[in-house]
Design a protein around this motif. Structure first.
Motif, short mmCIF file in Angstrom:
data_model
loop_
_atom_site.label_atom_id
_atom_site.label_comp_id
_atom_site.label_asym_id
_atom_site.label_seq_id
_atom_site.Cartn_x
_atom_site.Cartn_y
_atom_site.Cartn_z
N LEU A 65 0.81 -1.21 0.00
CA LEU A 65 0.00 0.00 0.00
C LEU A 65 0.85 1.27 0.00
CD1 LEU A 65 -2.84 -1.03 2.48
CD2 LEU A 65 -2.79 -1.20 -0.02
N LEU A 66 2.11 1.13 0.39
CA LEU A 66 3.04 2.27 0.38
C LEU A 66 4.26 1.90 -0.44
CD1 LEU A 66 3.10 3.45 4.12
CD2 LEU A 66 1.69 4.32 2.25
N ARG A 67 4.81 2.90 -1.10
CA ARG A 67 6.10 2.76 -1.79
C ARG A 67 7.15 3.47 -0.96
NH1 ARG A 67 5.92 2.92 -8.13
NH2 ARG A 67 4.15 1.50 -8.42
N THR A 68 8.36 2.98 -1.06
CA THR A 68 9.45 3.59 -0.31
C THR A 68 10.50 4.16 -1.25
OG1 THR A 68 10.69 1.52 -0.16
CG2 THR A 68 9.14 2.01 1.63
N ILE A 71 16.36 8.48 0.57
CA ILE A 71 17.03 9.74 0.29
C ILE A 71 18.00 9.96 1.44
CG2 ILE A 71 16.79 12.23 0.00
CD1 ILE A 71 13.98 11.72 -1.09
N GLY A 72 19.27 9.86 1.13
CA GLY A 72 20.27 9.92 2.19
C GLY A 72 20.12 8.71 3.10
N ARG A 73 20.02 8.96 4.38
CA ARG A 73 19.87 7.86 5.35
C ARG A 73 18.41 7.59 5.70
NH1 ARG A 73 23.86 10.19 9.67
NH2 ARG A 73 21.80 10.49 10.53
N ARG A 74 17.50 8.35 5.15
CA ARG A 74 16.08 8.25 5.51
C ARG A 74 15.28 7.52 4.44
NH1 ARG A 74 16.94 9.99 10.23
NH2 ARG A 74 17.21 12.17 10.72
N THR A 75 14.27 6.80 4.91
CA THR A 75 13.31 6.19 4.00
C THR A 75 12.07 7.07 3.99
OG1 THR A 75 14.12 3.97 4.50
CG2 THR A 75 11.93 4.14 3.53
N HIS A 76 11.59 7.37 2.81
CA HIS A 76 10.38 8.17 2.63
C HIS A 76 9.27 7.25 2.15
CE1 HIS A 76 12.34 12.25 2.76
NE2 HIS A 76 13.36 11.42 2.79
N TYR A 77 8.06 7.48 2.63
CA TYR A 77 6.91 6.63 2.31
C TYR A 77 5.83 7.45 1.62
CZ TYR A 77 9.09 3.61 5.79
OH TYR A 77 9.98 2.82 6.49
#
Length: 95
Positions: A65-68, A71-77
């Motif tokens: 239901l979410l894509r990841t 970016i850098g050390r962070r995961t964005h959802y």
């Protein structure tokens, strides 16, 4: 998974991610709409630790239901609208 008390939080997350710019402050790295929202931002909105938010986000990502995006050390959802529509059709058919 979405009908448990924790499922309410997951439904809230999915709702917020429909319009992330309306529910989350701008991020230092990454666009809220194009790249998604970090677990830290979701944790602050839920009022929980980041690890708790990461668990919710991970489950939603695991079922598609979410894509990841890293970016850098962070995961964005961000929401996967096609998958969400597919799941909604399955429920409409009585799955």
């Amino acid at each position: 998974m979405l009908r448990t008390p924790a499922g309410e939080r997951r439904l809230d997350i999915l709702e917020w991610l429909k319009d992330p710019a309306a529910h989350f402050p701008p991020q230092r790295h990454g666009d809220l709409v194009e790249d998604g929202v970090t677990a830290g931002a979701v944790a602050r909105k839920l009022g929980v630790r980041r690890s708790v938010a990461e668990t919710h986000l991970g489950l939603l990502a695991d079922i598609g239901l979410l894509r990841t995006r890293r970016i850098g050390r962070r995961t964005h959802y961000r929401r996967d609208e096609m998958r969400i529509a597919e799941v909604a059709r399955m429920f409409e058919k009585g799955w």
